[in-house]
Design a protein around this motif. Structure first.
Motif, mmCIF file in Angstrom:
data_model
loop_
_atom_site.group_PDB
_atom_site.id
_atom_site.type_symbol
_atom_site.label_atom_id
_atom_site.label_comp_id
_atom_site.label_asym_id
_atom_site.label_seq_id
_atom_site.Cartn_x
_atom_site.Cartn_y
_atom_site.Cartn_z
ATOM 1 N N HIS A 152 -3.389 1.259 0.731
ATOM 2 C CA HIS A 152 -3.681 0.240 -0.281
ATOM 3 C C HIS A 152 -4.819 0.673 -1.215
ATOM 4 C CE1 HIS A 152 -1.399 -2.393 2.429
ATOM 5 N NE2 HIS A 152 -1.417 -3.336 1.508
ATOM 6 N N CYS A 188 1.413 3.894 6.303
ATOM 7 C CA CYS A 188 0.371 2.921 6.634
ATOM 8 C C CYS A 188 -0.520 3.603 7.658
ATOM 9 C CB CYS A 188 1.002 1.655 7.218
ATOM 10 S SG CYS A 188 -0.172 0.477 7.936
ATOM 11 N N THR A 220 1.052 -8.811 6.754
ATOM 12 C CA THR A 220 -0.108 -8.039 6.343
ATOM 13 C C THR A 220 -1.349 -8.933 6.380
ATOM 14 O OG1 THR A 220 -0.790 -6.382 4.705
ATOM 15 C CG2 THR A 220 -0.025 -8.479 3.838
ATOM 16 N N VAL A 258 -7.853 -4.713 1.573
ATOM 17 C CA VAL A 258 -6.395 -4.902 1.570
ATOM 18 C C VAL A 258 -5.987 -6.256 0.987
ATOM 19 C CG1 VAL A 258 -4.346 -5.167 3.054
ATOM 20 C CG2 VAL A 258 -5.897 -3.228 3.389
ATOM 21 N N GLY A 308 0.795 -1.226 0.000
ATOM 22 C CA GLY A 308 0.000 0.000 0.000
ATOM 23 C C GLY A 308 0.822 1.268 0.000
ATOM 24 N N VAL A 344 -5.741 -6.149 -2.766
ATOM 25 C CA VAL A 344 -4.567 -5.439 -3.277
ATOM 26 C C VAL A 344 -3.314 -6.285 -3.134
ATOM 27 C CG1 VAL A 344 -3.124 -3.381 -3.019
ATOM 28 C CG2 VAL A 344 -5.613 -3.188 -2.826
ATOM 29 N N GLU A 345 -3.160 -6.938 -1.990
ATOM 30 C CA GLU A 345 -1.969 -7.757 -1.770
ATOM 31 C C GLU A 345 -1.905 -8.950 -2.733
ATOM 32 O OE1 GLU A 345 0.725 -7.312 0.149
ATOM 33 O OE2 GLU A 345 0.006 -5.383 0.886
#
Length: 268
Positions: free
Chosen positions: A185, A72, A39, A147, A13, A150-151
């Motif tokens: 993110h 973050c 994460t 999240v 992110g 996105v990861e």
């Protein structure tokens, strides 16, 4: 040797902040750490997030950076003041810059915030917004499903649209004109979020304002990079290096120098 700006995040992110720093301050060297092994930070306790943030800062200090940027929102809420009290170089977070950008953009004073469970539960955004303007009306919503998308590098698919639609269904019911993407993110999902919220809602990312704050602090301290050398950035991640490299190269539009890091006795 050129001192770097060290940027850390729970994963990929913070690359949204790194990209903006590299755009606004092209002479500055960036060292980036994504804690992809642990994460997301959002569901974790503030104590865990503080511990993880301190571990990353301890790792980054070996490179003698001139500044730490906690890119973050969850870590900013849980650990910014603590980290700033422990080290002698400037420490910048992303919440106050994001709040400033939203205050500047809103016409109605009705602002929405989406973020991880940790960020929303901290109340950090409403507090920052109210500190700037007591007349602001704030509604907040935790969106824990975003999240992980996105990861995994899932930015623009039917799955993305469906997950985003479900995550935003509550906050859409409020009459807001600005929505703070209270997790670094989320700009990866900006297209899907904008489509869901509609054209009348302005999306606020803290990346632009954070980069401006970095520039201001370095200028005031006389530490802006000079010279014509092109900086060589460094990237570190603690988890899936192949996935991180793929996402980072696509987002930044360039090949990156990536070093995997294996935590000793990590809390996973």
């Amino acid at each position: 040797m050129q001192q770097a700006i060290a940027i850390l995040d729970s994963g990929v992110g913070g690359l949204t902040v790194a990209k903006e720093v590299m755009r606004q301050l092209p002479r500055e060297k960036v060292i980036y750490f994504g804690d992809t092994a642990r994460t997301p930070y959002g569901p974790r306790t503030p104590e865990e997030v503080r511990l993880f943030t301190e571990q990353i800062v301890d790792y980054l200090i070996q490179f003698n950076p001139k500044m730490i940027v906690i890119a973050c929102n969850t870590a900013t809420a849980a650990a910014l003041d603590y980290i700033a009290s422990k080290i002698s170089i400037p420490v910048i977070g992303v919440i106050r810059p994001g709040a400033r950008a939203a205050i500047s953009a809103t016409k109605t004073g009705h602002i929405g915030v989406i973020g991880t469970a940790g960020t929303i539960q901290s109340g950090a955004y409403p507090a920052a917004l109210k500190e700037l303007s007591p007349y602001i009306h704030v509604v907040s919503e935790a969106c824990p499903t975003l999240v992980p998308l996105v990861e995994r590098g899932v930015f623009d698919t039917q799955e993305t649209a469906e997950v985003v639609r479900d995550a935003l269904k509550e906050i859409k019911q409020n009459n807001i004109d600005c929505l703070i993407l209270g997790c670094t993110h989320y700009p990866f999902l900006k297209k899907a979020i904008q489509l869901e919220m509609g054209p009348k809602v302005k999306l606020i990312s803290s990346a632009d304002e954070t980069a401006r704050e970095i520039s201001t602090v370095l200028y005031q301290k006389g530490q802006l990079a000079r010279g014509e050398e092109t900086p060589i950035h460094q990237f570190f991640c603690s988890g899936d290096a192949e996935m991180f490299q793929s996402i980072a190269c696509e987002w930044l539009g360039e090949h990156i120098n990536l070093t995997p890091v294996v935590w000793q006795n990590p809390v996973l």
